[in-house]
Write an enzyme that holds these catalytic residues in place. Structure first.
Site, PDB file in Angstrom:
ATOM      1  N   CYS A 255       0.902  -1.358  -0.053  1.00  0.00           N
ATOM      2  CA  CYS A 255      -0.109  -0.073  -0.053  1.00  0.00           C
ATOM      3  C   CYS A 255       1.016   1.239   0.193  1.00  0.00           C
ATOM      4  CB  CYS A 255      -0.998  -0.012   1.148  1.00  0.00           C
ATOM      5  SG  CYS A 255      -0.280   0.003   2.786  1.00  0.00           S
ATOM      6  N   ARG A 260      -2.332  -0.752   5.399  1.00  0.00           N
ATOM      7  CA  ARG A 260      -3.416  -1.344   4.529  1.00  0.00           C
ATOM      8  C   ARG A 260      -3.201  -2.493   4.118  1.00  0.00           C
ATOM      9  NH1 ARG A 260      -4.820   3.601   0.829  1.00  0.00           N
ATOM     10  NH2 ARG A 260      -2.565   4.215   1.091  1.00  0.00           N
TER      11      ARG A 260
END
Length: 301
Positions: A255, A260
């Protein structure tokens, strides 16, 4: 992958019903409410907004600050063995306790903390399905009291990154080999339209786009509206049917800084049972700033 131990009632029947490969890695809010007094339990709240804990938190939960507790304060890396050992000792954690992680943002940072603990081989870890938001939405008890547990004599293992962490060179070799990568950022970050998440500040990446060959699948698609993880069937439709991944693939997720993508790493590894998934935590802040690192703009992988 060894099973979680030390807690009764696992796997949680409510989680088993969702069809996951490793249902013992999640607990429901109802299960946690019934086991809050278990002396073998330690709750760690890890949020993007590190001030939320002070407003209210689940009784017995301790704050885990991802900025300070999990990261080296000088070098861009995670804490070393000695610091990890001291962290767990201060939190009253050892091999006889099981840690329940939860947090805000659909457990985004909770899965990040889970992943860091896995680097040290600390395996007695579960995630609260739905996290902080679901607990509060159900009007379950909260407190501002900060618990204190007796310190332990926990002895940490050496950190072993190779199994679940990818560095820049690993990711470049993965790209060159044409192996699957999942870019879990927003579609605008993937195409290069934005250099940051929507509604977040610019954080200094020089170029936008994605790693050539990486497929786009935003991390939050794995969660339902209440923050819980989607069922195994729904997750397979996303990652296997739509992206074409299979459980035998070697996969790298990335990410912006690895937070994430740790959520997607958790989904693929523990909920769908993929055997070889690594999180590239250098992610776009490293790749997008690296001299002569190839990038691709637009929607084409």
């Amino acid at each position: 992958m060894s099973p979680v131990v030390n807690l009764p009632g696992l796997p949680d029947p409510a989680i088993v019903a969702k069809g996951y490969a490793h249902p013992e890695r999640l607990v429901s809010t109802a299960w946690l409410a019934a086991h809050l007094g278990n002396p073998s339990l330690r709750l760690l709240e890890c949020n993007e907004d590190v001030l939320l804990y002070d407003v209210e938190h689940i009784p017995g939960a301790q704050k885990l600050d991802w900025h300070i507790d999990l990261n080296d304060q000088i070098e861009r890396d995670y804490l070393g063995r000695e610091a990890f050992q001291q962290l767990l000792r201060r939190k009253g954690i050892d091999d006889t306790t099981t840690v329940v992680f939860y947090g805000d943002k659909n457990n985004w940072w909770a899965t990040y903390a889970f992943w860091v603990f896995q680097l040290f081989g600390f395996d007695n870890t579960v995630i609260l399905d739905g996290g902080r938001a679901k607990w509060i939405a159900e009007e379950r008890p909260t407190t501002t009291e900060v618990p204190v547990f007796p310190p332990t004599q926990y002895g940490a293992r050496e950190r072993d990154d190779a199994r679940i962490r990818a560095y820049f060179a690993d990711t470049r070799a993965h790209m060159d080999a044409g192996l699957p990568m999942v870019d879990v950022r927003s579609p605008q970050e993937y195409t290069g339209e934005k250099l940051h998440m929507p509604d977040y500040p610019q954080e200094g990446t020089l170029r936008g786009g994605h790693i050539p060959g990486a497929r786009s699948m935003p991390w939050a698609k794995a969660a339902d509206a209440d923050g819980t993880f989607k069922s195994a069937d729904a997750l397979r439709a996303i990652y296997e049917d739509e992206l074409g991944l299979s459980a035998n693939d070697a996969v790298i997720t990335y990410c912006r800084i690895g937070e994430r993508s740790s959520h997607t790493w958790f989904v693929l590894t523990w909920l769908l049972g993929f055997d070889n998934v690594r999180n590239y935590d250098g992610s776009w802040t490293e790749w997008g700033n690296a001299v002569r690192a190839p990038i691709r703009k637009g929607e084409t992988p």
